[in-house]
Design a protein around this motif. Structure first.
Motif, PDB file in Angstrom:
ATOM      1  N   ALA A   1      -5.982  11.218   3.094  1.00 11.90           N
ATOM      2  CA  ALA A   1      -5.870  10.965   1.708  1.00 11.90           C
ATOM      3  C   ALA A   1      -6.657   9.755   1.960  1.00 11.90           C
ATOM      4  O   ALA A   1      -6.777   9.438   0.935  1.00 11.90           O
ATOM      5  N   ALA A   2      -5.746   8.177   1.777  1.00  9.74           N
ATOM      6  CA  ALA A   2      -5.224   7.348   1.224  1.00  9.74           C
ATOM      7  C   ALA A   2      -6.488   6.311   2.132  1.00  9.74           C
ATOM      8  O   ALA A   2      -7.081   5.836   0.982  1.00  9.74           O
TER       9      ALA A   2
ATOM     10  N   LEU B   1      -9.322   7.712   2.300  1.00 11.52           N
ATOM     11  CA  LEU B   1     -10.408   7.832   1.508  1.00 11.52           C
ATOM     12  C   LEU B   1     -10.350   7.549   0.153  1.00 11.52           C
ATOM     13  O   LEU B   1     -11.507   7.425  -0.524  1.00 11.52           O
ATOM     14  N   ALA B   2      -8.776   7.268  -0.545  1.00  7.66           N
ATOM     15  CA  ALA B   2      -8.920   6.650  -1.804  1.00  7.66           C
ATOM     16  C   ALA B   2      -9.785   5.450  -1.827  1.00  7.66           C
ATOM     17  O   ALA B   2      -9.772   5.293  -2.903  1.00  7.66           O
ATOM     18  N   LEU B   3      -9.344   5.120  -0.747  1.00  6.19           N
ATOM     19  CA  LEU B   3     -10.177   3.281  -0.444  1.00  6.19           C
ATOM     20  C   LEU B   3     -11.580   3.481  -0.182  1.00  6.19           C
ATOM     21  O   LEU B   3     -11.863   2.677  -1.020  1.00  6.19           O
TER      22      LEU B   3
ATOM     23  N   THR C   1       1.027  -1.059   0.105  1.00  2.00           N
ATOM     24  CA  THR C   1       0.047   0.018   0.693  1.00  2.00           C
ATOM     25  C   THR C   1       0.571   1.575   0.579  1.00  2.00           C
ATOM     26  O   THR C   1       2.007   1.786   0.582  1.00  2.00           O
TER      27      THR C   1
ATOM     28  N   ASN D   1     -13.728   5.669  -1.444  1.00  3.32           N
ATOM     29  CA  ASN D   1     -14.009   5.757  -2.692  1.00  3.32           C
ATOM     30  C   ASN D   1     -13.749   5.307  -3.764  1.00  3.32           C
ATOM     31  O   ASN D   1     -14.789   5.258  -4.664  1.00  3.32           O
ATOM     32  N   HIS D   2     -12.655   4.228  -3.860  1.00  2.00           N
ATOM     33  CA  HIS D   2     -12.120   3.963  -4.823  1.00  2.00           C
ATOM     34  C   HIS D   2     -12.241   2.481  -5.051  1.00  2.00           C
ATOM     35  O   HIS D   2     -11.331   1.858  -5.937  1.00  2.00           O
TER      36      HIS D   2
ATOM     37  N   GLY E   1      -7.200   2.518  -4.513  1.00  3.89           N
ATOM     38  CA  GLY E   1      -7.052   3.704  -4.718  1.00  3.89           C
ATOM     39  C   GLY E   1      -5.808   3.651  -3.774  1.00  3.89           C
ATOM     40  O   GLY E   1      -5.006   4.612  -3.396  1.00  3.89           O
ATOM     41  N   VAL E   2      -4.944   2.379  -3.044  1.00  7.01           N
ATOM     42  CA  VAL E   2      -3.701   2.512  -2.483  1.00  7.01           C
ATOM     43  C   VAL E   2      -3.085   1.570  -2.640  1.00  7.01           C
ATOM     44  O   VAL E   2      -1.983   1.351  -1.658  1.00  7.01           O
TER      45      VAL E   2
END
Length: 114
Positions: free
Chosen positions: A79-80, A82-84, A73, A86-87, A91-92
């Protein structure tokens, strides 16, 4: 005067599996199929072997070559996360490498590598 210590967010290594032959640019796109991750290589390998045995025990199913992957990862900060959320896992993911391939089991009288 005290200096503030910089705290670096941790990165992690996990293991997963996927169908062989999937192009790298497609690997982490959301498909609706849940990803399964493991904390150790041994756990992931055991899961793939058990899955292959289940599939090959059913005469109506055929095992598709599957790869075992090591996934690292990005540092997991806010921020990571949130990326996880949302995506998905893509994302990570900082790095991913194929570390083992599982084809069909050898048929008696022929040779095949796991």
């Amino acid at each position: 005067m005290l200096k503030e210590k910089s705290v670096k967010a941790p990165s992690f290594t996990f293991y997963t599996y996927s169908m062989a032959g999937l192009p790298p640019e497609e690997r982490w796109k959301p498909t609706g199929i849940a990803e399964i991750f493991f904390d150790s290589l041994e756990e992931a390998r055991s899961a793939v072997i058990a899955l292959r045995e289940d599939v090959e025990a059913d005469p109506d199913m055929e095992w598709a070559t599957t790869v075992l992957e090591k996934m690292e990862t990005v540092p997991l900060d806010r921020a990571a996360v949130l990326a996880l959320l949302n995506h998905g896992p893509g994302g990570v993911v900082a790095r991913c490498e194929i570390i083992e391939t599982f084809g069909p089991k050898a048929v008696r009288g022929s040779s095949s590598r796991v």
